[in-house]
Design a protein around this motif. Structure first.
Motif, PDB file in Angstrom:
ATOM      1  N   ARG A  63       0.825  -1.206   0.000  1.00  0.00           N
ATOM      2  CA  ARG A  63       0.000   0.000   0.000  1.00  0.00           C
ATOM      3  C   ARG A  63       0.863   1.262   0.000  1.00  0.00           C
ATOM      4  O   ARG A  63       0.576   2.228  -0.713  1.00  0.00           O
ATOM      5  N   LEU A  64       1.902   1.240   0.843  1.00  0.00           N
ATOM      6  CA  LEU A  64       2.804   2.404   0.893  1.00  0.00           C
ATOM      7  C   LEU A  64       3.512   2.591  -0.442  1.00  0.00           C
ATOM      8  O   LEU A  64       3.697   3.721  -0.907  1.00  0.00           O
ATOM      9  N   ALA A  65       3.894   1.472  -1.096  1.00  0.00           N
ATOM     10  CA  ALA A  65       4.565   1.568  -2.391  1.00  0.00           C
ATOM     11  C   ALA A  65       3.649   2.185  -3.439  1.00  0.00           C
ATOM     12  O   ALA A  65       4.075   3.032  -4.238  1.00  0.00           O
ATOM     13  N   ALA A  66       2.383   1.776  -3.435  1.00  0.00           N
ATOM     14  CA  ALA A  66       1.438   2.347  -4.401  1.00  0.00           C
ATOM     15  C   ALA A  66       1.248   3.839  -4.155  1.00  0.00           C
ATOM     16  O   ALA A  66       1.191   4.648  -5.091  1.00  0.00           O
ATOM     17  N   LEU A  67       1.158   4.220  -2.865  1.00  0.00           N
ATOM     18  CA  LEU A  67       0.974   5.626  -2.527  1.00  0.00           C
ATOM     19  C   LEU A  67       2.198   6.458  -2.913  1.00  0.00           C
ATOM     20  O   LEU A  67       2.069   7.538  -3.514  1.00  0.00           O
ATOM     21  N   THR A  68       3.401   5.977  -2.573  1.00  0.00           N
ATOM     22  CA  THR A  68       4.618   6.744  -2.873  1.00  0.00           C
ATOM     23  C   THR A  68       4.868   6.821  -4.375  1.00  0.00           C
ATOM     24  O   THR A  68       5.373   7.832  -4.872  1.00  0.00           O
ATOM     25  N   LEU A  69       4.496   5.745  -5.115  1.00  0.00           N
ATOM     26  CA  LEU A  69       4.682   5.786  -6.556  1.00  0.00           C
ATOM     27  C   LEU A  69       3.739   6.808  -7.187  1.00  0.00           C
ATOM     28  O   LEU A  69       4.112   7.513  -8.138  1.00  0.00           O
ATOM     29  N   ARG A  70       2.503   6.899  -6.667  1.00  0.00           N
ATOM     30  CA  ARG A  70       1.589   7.928  -7.157  1.00  0.00           C
ATOM     31  C   ARG A  70       2.183   9.330  -6.933  1.00  0.00           C
ATOM     32  O   ARG A  70       2.191  10.180  -7.825  1.00  0.00           O
ATOM     33  N   MET A  71       2.657   9.520  -5.697  1.00  0.00           N
ATOM     34  CA  MET A  71       3.227  10.822  -5.359  1.00  0.00           C
ATOM     35  C   MET A  71       4.458  11.112  -6.218  1.00  0.00           C
ATOM     36  O   MET A  71       4.625  12.222  -6.740  1.00  0.00           O
ATOM     37  N   LEU A  72       5.322  10.121  -6.381  1.00  0.00           N
ATOM     38  CA  LEU A  72       6.555  10.311  -7.136  1.00  0.00           C
ATOM     39  C   LEU A  72       6.284  10.598  -8.603  1.00  0.00           C
ATOM     40  O   LEU A  72       6.940  11.453  -9.217  1.00  0.00           O
ATOM     41  N   SER A  73       5.322   9.907  -9.190  1.00  0.00           N
ATOM     42  CA  SER A  73       5.034  10.121 -10.611  1.00  0.00           C
ATOM     43  C   SER A  73       4.500  11.525 -10.854  1.00  0.00           C
ATOM     44  O   SER A  73       4.862  12.190 -11.831  1.00  0.00           O
ATOM     45  N   VAL A 131      -0.245   3.462 -12.166  1.00  0.00           N
ATOM     46  CA  VAL A 131      -1.146   3.811 -11.064  1.00  0.00           C
ATOM     47  C   VAL A 131      -2.082   4.970 -11.388  1.00  0.00           C
ATOM     48  O   VAL A 131      -2.951   5.307 -10.587  1.00  0.00           O
ATOM     49  N   TRP A 132      -1.894   5.595 -12.550  1.00  0.00           N
ATOM     50  CA  TRP A 132      -2.774   6.697 -12.941  1.00  0.00           C
ATOM     51  C   TRP A 132      -3.459   6.399 -14.276  1.00  0.00           C
ATOM     52  O   TRP A 132      -3.914   7.306 -14.967  1.00  0.00           O
ATOM     53  N   ARG A 133      -3.586   5.117 -14.602  1.00  0.00           N
ATOM     54  CA  ARG A 133      -4.069   4.745 -15.931  1.00  0.00           C
ATOM     55  C   ARG A 133      -5.493   5.235 -16.183  1.00  0.00           C
ATOM     56  O   ARG A 133      -5.803   5.774 -17.255  1.00  0.00           O
ATOM     57  N   GLU A 134      -6.348   5.085 -15.197  1.00  0.00           N
ATOM     58  CA  GLU A 134      -7.748   5.483 -15.393  1.00  0.00           C
ATOM     59  C   GLU A 134      -7.872   7.001 -15.506  1.00  0.00           C
ATOM     60  O   GLU A 134      -8.651   7.509 -16.321  1.00  0.00           O
ATOM     61  N   GLU A 135      -7.135   7.738 -14.671  1.00  0.00           N
ATOM     62  CA  GLU A 135      -7.206   9.201 -14.717  1.00  0.00           C
ATOM     63  C   GLU A 135      -6.699   9.743 -16.050  1.00  0.00           C
ATOM     64  O   GLU A 135      -7.231  10.720 -16.594  1.00  0.00           O
ATOM     65  N   ILE A 136      -5.636   9.111 -16.606  1.00  0.00           N
ATOM     66  CA  ILE A 136      -5.048   9.586 -17.858  1.00  0.00           C
ATOM     67  C   ILE A 136      -6.006   9.373 -19.024  1.00  0.00           C
ATOM     68  O   ILE A 136      -6.002  10.126 -20.009  1.00  0.00           O
ATOM     69  N   ALA A 137      -6.850   8.370 -18.922  1.00  0.00           N
ATOM     70  CA  ALA A 137      -7.786   8.081 -20.008  1.00  0.00           C
ATOM     71  C   ALA A 137      -8.858   9.164 -20.153  1.00  0.00           C
ATOM     72  O   ALA A 137      -9.524   9.259 -21.191  1.00  0.00           O
ATOM     73  N   LYS A 138      -9.008  10.002 -19.143  1.00  0.00           N
ATOM     74  CA  LYS A 138     -10.033  11.031 -19.198  1.00  0.00           C
ATOM     75  C   LYS A 138      -9.567  12.207 -20.046  1.00  0.00           C
ATOM     76  O   LYS A 138      -8.414  12.631 -19.972  1.00  0.00           O
ATOM     77  N   LYS A 139     -10.496  12.764 -20.845  1.00  0.00           N
ATOM     78  CA  LYS A 139     -10.151  13.894 -21.715  1.00  0.00           C
ATOM     79  C   LYS A 139      -9.752  15.123 -20.903  1.00  0.00           C
ATOM     80  O   LYS A 139      -8.910  15.915 -21.310  1.00  0.00           O
ATOM     81  N   ARG A 140     -10.368  15.290 -19.710  1.00  0.00           N
ATOM     82  CA  ARG A 140     -10.064  16.458 -18.905  1.00  0.00           C
ATOM     83  C   ARG A 140      -8.583  16.501 -18.519  1.00  0.00           C
ATOM     84  O   ARG A 140      -7.991  17.571 -18.437  1.00  0.00           O
TER      85      ARG A 140
END
Length: 732
Positions: A63-73, A131-140
């Motif tokens: 869980r911490l790895a997923a969170l830190t990778l989101r923050m780092l990216s 970890v941001w695949r769904e957000e990137i798919a959005k046009k916004r």
């Protein structure tokens, strides 16, 4: 550890982040940021984010790895965008301020930017796809990214436009010059007055009646007034006619009338906003002055104060200084308020009339034969008057303050100066100076059997400290006779022992073991050694004391050296890309035309010069006076010695090409441009208004237009370029 596309590769990601942690931590802690710098915080945050991601990944804290990778990216993507803004805005600002950067500096900036992107974009892209695949798919998201990129470009352009400065009036420099000439012509100044013999140097800022931005016409005027003393004043007016009337009143008010005056009429102004990486470059050397409140320092004063070496990024390393320090300049101005960059039209008024200066240099003139002859003679006079009774040539001179810096004799520098005096040989009275210079070299002789070396070190002898003095003794022999023939033979024997079997040379000789040592060569000494051997072979027949020196052995040594330096010394892949500093090899190739031709060695010289010609600046908007200078960008001060060294090599290459039956018209045109730059860079009557009167400055050359330091080797190389350049273009 799961993501939208399954588990992440734990070991590669952990190692990747650990490497980046080290790099960003080094940048935060080691690079020369100011205390509490945002850059240190920025790189520290990247280092911390990478460290947390690496730790969470390697210890399997999913869980911490997923969170830190989101923050780092996210942080990496923002960093890439921010770094792009910094590089783009800084580049556009410098292009606007300096009227161009030059292709080499632009290439360097682009490469640096790509390196920074390589440290941020990959992890941003990795995180985005994981970890941001769904957000990137959005046009916004894409709209937001486009808006952010557009903002970066627009704001960078806005920052760049701030470098232009605000025009203070609409009078052109040429119209101002014409009006000032009319005023000066009415005065008929007496050049015999005391004011003509005094320097106009002053460290004091001029105090203006009101803020520069509040007055259309402001002039900083420096002259010698009653007492006599240097007056540095600020005149302000609402019109050019009123300003000229105030200038003219100086001549009617002061008695005797000033015979020498420096006049800087301000033309543009820009408020400087401190706090960026560009701070050291926000004032253009010898073009811009600076004001604060009502106090102003003229452009020439900043050069005289050596302000463009006041920024020291590493406090512990004194020599690592470049550009301006805004706090240092604010202290010199002794006035509160923001700093104001001011551009000025620069004029010198003296017995020769009114002359325009740019970058504290005379306006470039055509490199005609007589001008080159006069400049070489003036440089020779400077050298002759810089010699001490001991025979040593003065090492360093501040042309404004008159301070000198003695230094233990540098044998190569001493020899190079004597060599050009003998080559030029235009002043019969210089024989005594040459004799003293060579006797000083002779005092450093260390004999060992049939050979001798010159050294000031009791343990080792350096190749260049014997090779160039030997070339000097041989060049001066026609002028002095055979007085040093025995020493010449012994130095020749030593040079032969310093050659390796492949034709290269050892860099040093160890006195304890009586053997040559070292793997690498000095930067210049190999070419100096070849030149000395060529001259030795040519003079061998006339030596009264040959000391067992065999001509055949000298010839074989020359052949081996030429074969090596035109062959394995510079492999073919490098040969097609770049060279370093091989000027002395060109001088050796020219000297060998009279005795020992070598086709490959001659081509080595001409190829080298062809490569170096790529660095000769062509005029751009606002940089016409840099035409012919050797440098990488008009935004960086071009060094007179580097330009002169290229001029020496080019003059030699022209002689080599003519001997080979090759065309030289383009080379001659290029050489004339180089010589024109050197003519404008020499200290002459026009630009020496603030030079010290304690020492003879005329004829000398400072390091560049941003640094006043004047060294004897700067003068030596420039004199050689003027002398040999004139011969190459116009003949003997």
């Amino acid at each position: 550890m799961e993501s939208a596309r399954g588990p992440l590769p734990r070991l590669p990601l952990g190692v990747f982040c650990l490497v980046h942690t080290g790099l960003f931590a080094w940048a935060a802690l080691t690079l020369p940021w100011r205390s509490r710098s945002l850059w240190a915080v920025f790189f520290g945050a990247l280092a911390l984010a990478h460290a947390l991601t690496a730790l969470a990944t390697l210890v399997k804290a999913e869980r911490l790895a997923a969170l830190t990778l989101r923050m780092l990216s996210v942080l990496s993507a923002l960093s890439a965008l921010g770094l792009t803004w910094v590089v783009l805005s800084s580049s556009l600002y410098l292009i606007e301020l300096y009227r161009g950067l030059g292709p080499l500096l632009v290439a360097g900036i682009v490469i640096s930017w790509l390196v920074l992107l390589l440290l941020t974009l990959p992890i941003a892209a990795w995180g985005a796809t994981r970890v941001w695949r769904e957000e990137i798919a959005k046009k916004r998201t894409w709209w937001m990214a486009g808006i952010a990129l557009a903002f970066v470009v627009a704001s960078a352009i806005w920052v760049a436009r701030s470098a232009r400065g605000v025009p203070l009036h609409d009078q052109s420099e040429s119209s101002l010059g014409q009006a000032i000439r009319r005023v000066w012509a009415r005065q008929r100044p007496n050049p015999a007055t005391d004011s003509a013999t005094l320097s106009l140097f002053t460290e004091e800022p001029a105090s203006c009646p009101e803020d520069v931005l509040a007055s259309p016409f402001t002039a900083l005027v420096t002259y010698v007034s009653e007492a006599p003393r240097v007056a540095h004043i600020c005149l302000q007016a609402r019109s050019s006619s009123d300003l000229l009337a105030q200038i003219e009143s100086i001549f009617t008010r002061d008695s005797p009338r000033p015979a020498l005056m420096k006049l800087d009429v301000l033309t543009r102004a820009q408020v400087l906003e401190p706090g960026s990486l560009l701070d050291p470059f926000k004032l253009r050397p010898a073009l811009d002055g600076v004001c604060s409140g009502r106090n102003c320092l003229a452009p020439w004063q900043l050069v005289a104060l050596d302000a463009f070496a006041s920024y020291r990024p590493f406090a512990a390393v004194k020599d690592a200084s470049f550009g301006i320090s805004l706090p240092w300049i604010a202290e010199k101005l002794r006035a509160p308020g923001p700093l104001l960059r001011v551009e000025a039209a620069s004029f010198v008024l003296d017995g020769a009339g009114v002359r325009s200066l740019r970058r504290l240099r005379a306006v470039p003139q055509r490199a005609e034969r007589e001008r080159l002859s006069r400049a070489a003679l003036l440089a020779e006079k400077h050298i002759l008057l810089s010699q001490r009774e001991s025979g040593e040539f003065r090492y360093l001179l501040d042309p404004f303050r008159g301070t000198t810096e003695p230094q233990n004799v540098n044998l190569a520098r001493q020899a190079g100066t004597a060599l050009i005096l003998c080559e030029h040989d235009a002043t019969p009275s210089n024989r005594e100076v040459i004799v003293r210079a060579l006797k000083l070299l002779q005092q450093s002789e260390r004999r060992a059997g049939a050979s001798s070396s010159l050294s000031q070190d009791e343990h080792t002898a350096r190749l260049g400290h014997t090779a160039l003095p030997l070339a000097a003794f041989l060049s001066c022999r026609p002028k002095l006779g055979g007085e040093y023939d025995g020493l010449i033979a012994r130095l020749g024997q030593f040079l032969l022992t310093m050659q390796r079997p492949d034709g290269s040379f050892f860099p040093e000789f160890d006195y304890a073991s009586a053997r040559p040592t070292g793997r690498h060569e000095g930067l210049y000494s190999a070419g100096q050694a070849v030149l000395a051997l060529v001259l030795l072979e040519q003079r061998w027949q006339g030596l009264s004391d040959k000391g067992g020196l065999e001509r055949r052995r000298i010839g074989l040594a020359i052949e081996r050296a030429m074969a090596y330096y035109s062959g394995p010394y510079w492999p073919a892949p490098l040969h097609d890309l770049f060279f370093v500093e091989e000027n002395w090899h060109c001088l050796a190739a020219r000297a060998a035309l009279a005795s020992r031709r070598n086709d490959a060695y001659e081509r080595f010289c001409t190829d080298y010069v062809q490569f170096k010609s790529r660095f000769i600046l062509e005029p751009g908007a606002g940089n016409q006076d840099l035409r012919g200078a050797y440098g990488v960008s008009p935004a960086l001060p071009v060094h007179n010695t580097a330009t002169a060294g290229f001029g020496e090599a080019l003059a030699a290459a022209i002689a080599v090409k003519r001997a080979r039956g090759e065309a030289t018209l383009d080379d001659e045109a290029l050489l004339l441009r180089v010589l024109e730059f050197l003519l404008a860079s020499q200290w002459q009557d026009a630009n020496c208004f603030a030079c010290t009167r304690q020492h003879f400055v005329l004829g000398g050359f400072s390091e560049h237009y941003a640094g006043p330091a004047l060294r004897i080797d700067y003068v030596q190389h420039a004199m050689a370029a003027l002398h040999h350049g004139r011969r190459a273009v116009y003949g003997d």
